[in-house]
Design a protein around this motif. Structure first.
Motif: not given
Length: 500
Positions: A39-53
């Motif tokens: 998972v690269w940095r741009d996708e990491a932004a999606t991953w970590q934000v999607a995990g929030r409420s």
């Protein structure tokens, strides 16, 4: 030519025009989808934000990344339903490009015959730019699907008004208003949703305006397009204006240079040659009349915008590849028609043969896009190194602070490590990377540590950081610590320091 197209439409291959590109594109998308669990940095932004409420995401959008708000909320819902994984992250893009390929096939068949539709639909997923974003956990493939759908709706409306012969729709446009209203509404809604995913997709509207001009659309058609297009723009305008206040996010994009325009120039040249094969003629609704503006206008529009503010990134106009695929399909369809009188039985092999040759010729590209090395870094790989090198009680630093994304995506790898520079976490601060303490506090915290892990960029991709906090981190490590281990993996670096 019209009779050739009519005969082509009634051919036995018609039933596979849109399903075949869908299945083909799904196959290309699912092939190597996990990219070796990278998972690269741009996708990491999606991953970590999607995990929030939902509430936490909305709070964050007030400070950063408002332009991607709708996409983050969509991915949050998918993560809630199916769990966080590379499949959940990337499958929406695969499905979106498959839907776009279906739209290209239907448009191509309607305007240039079944072989043109089949060729264009199959070609879309093979385009190198599309292959990159076909397996990307970002919104650009979804925007491409929306642009393809809005173009299909426009073609449907223009076909009804003007008829298959390409006659100007001035006389008939007034009689289609009531029947066409649901499709115009769907058109406006699709353009609006695309704009909420990436407001630069509004460049599809001037592209469609160029098509209307090309086919000499009647006054009634122009008025309806302008009214429904204006509704879409009005709906997206608050996001456009608000996201401008967050323009620092794109301050890293370099100014436009001549060499950056080589790619668009090549695309336009290829599209122009394919358009000529379709025998473009003013006043006729054709693949060239639809595909060439859809390819050219967004590319040229983004270049124009970038002269004012640097924004030239190919992903922002990925949807223009729908136009290129349509033109390629038209070129292939023209080749089939030209070959049919000479080779009645062999003409049908042109499209599958061209696609097969393209697959072989692009095999290095296809393999490369599915390898972790195709992206600038891999947050998962560096997290694995941290888990291997770290000890309970160690401190961890991130330079720049955005490299904290690896800890947000893989928190288990950082269990027991103290993020000594962090003052408020990303969720508490409603940001992507959190808020760090001032340089003096960071220095004081580091002086109390005996062992520190530094997570940063690999040497070949690292850029100098002008942040005072990062300078303080580097100064303390140089003065009071020594390097005992250093690992570089897939664009990231982990260096272990021990107290002198």
């Amino acid at each position: 030519m019209t009779s050739d197209i009519s005969a082509d439409r009634s051919s036995r291959y018609r039933t596979v025009v849109w399903p075949a590109p869908v299945v083909w594109t799904l196959g290309l998308g699912l092939w190597g989808l996990s990219r070796q669990d990278s998972v690269w940095r741009d996708e990491a932004a999606t991953w970590q934000v999607a995990g929030r409420s939902t509430g936490e995401i909305v709070d964050m959008l007030g400070n950063v990344d408002a332009v991607h708000g709708l996409y983050y909320l969509l991915m949050h819902g998918l993560f809630e339903l199916f769990g966080a994984s590379t499949t959940t992250l990337r499958l929406p893009s695969v499905l979106a490009v498959a839907a776009a390929a279906a739209c290209v096939a239907v448009i191509g068949r309607r305007l240039a015959g079944s072989w043109a539709g089949l060729g264009g639909g199959l070609a879309l997923g093979l385009l190198p730019a599309v292959q990159f974003y076909l397996q990307e956990g970002r919104p650009y493939a979804l925007v491409a699907a929306g642009a393809a759908l809005s173009t299909l709706l426009l073609v449907s409306l223009l076909s009804e008004v003007s008829g298959a012969s390409g006659v100007s729709g001035a006389g008939r446009s007034g009689r289609t208003g009531r029947r066409a209203r649901p499709r115009w509404t769907a058109y406006a809604a699709t353009v609006l949703v695309c704009a909420l995913l990436n407001w630069l997709s509004l460049l599809v509207l001037p592209a469609h305006a160029a098509t209307l001009w090309w086919v000499r659309a009647g006054r009634g058609t122009w008025l309806r397009w302008a009214a429904y297009g204006a509704c879409a723009v009005a709906g997206a305008l608050p996001l456009v204006l608000f996201s401008r206040s967050q323009s620092d996010q794109v301050s890293w994009i370099p100014p436009l240079t001549w060499h950056m325009m080589i790619g668009p120039a090549i695309l336009l040249a290829v599209g122009g040659v394919c358009a000529l094969a379709d025998r473009p003629r003013a006043g006729r609704l054709s693949a060239a009349a639809v595909g060439l503006p859809l390819l050219a206008v967004p590319q040229l529009g983004l270049i124009g915008i970038s002269l004012v503010q640097p924004l030239f990134l190919d992903r922002y106009v990925l949807f223009s590849m729908v136009g290129l695929a349509l033109l390629i399909g038209a070129g292939l369809g023209a080749a089939v028609r030209a070959a049919r009188p000479l080779f009645p039985r062999g003409a049908g092999l042109i499209v599958p043969g061209a696609i097969g040759i393209s697959v072989l010729a692009l095999l290095p590209v296809e393999l490369g896009k599915r390898a972790p090395a195709s992206r600038v870094d891999d947050v998962m790989a560096v997290a694995g190194e941290v888990a291997r090198l770290g000890r309970p009680g160690d401190a961890v630093l991130f330079v720049p602070a955005a490299r904290r994304d690896t800890a947000l995506v893989s928190p288990k790898a950082f269990a027991g490590l103290a993020d000594v520079a962090l003052e408020r976490g990303p969720v508490a601060s409603a940001t992507l990377k959190g808020e760090e303490a001032d340089p003096a506090r960071i220095r004081q915290a580091l002086l109390g540590q005996s062992r520190v892990l530094l997570v940063t960029d690999a040497a070949k991709v690292a850029k100098p950081s002008g942040a005072a906090r990062d300078a303080a981190k580097a100064a303390v490590l140089k003065e009071r610590f020594k390097v005992v281990e250093d690992r570089q993996v897939r664009g990231r670096r982990v260096t272990v320091y021990e107290r002198r």
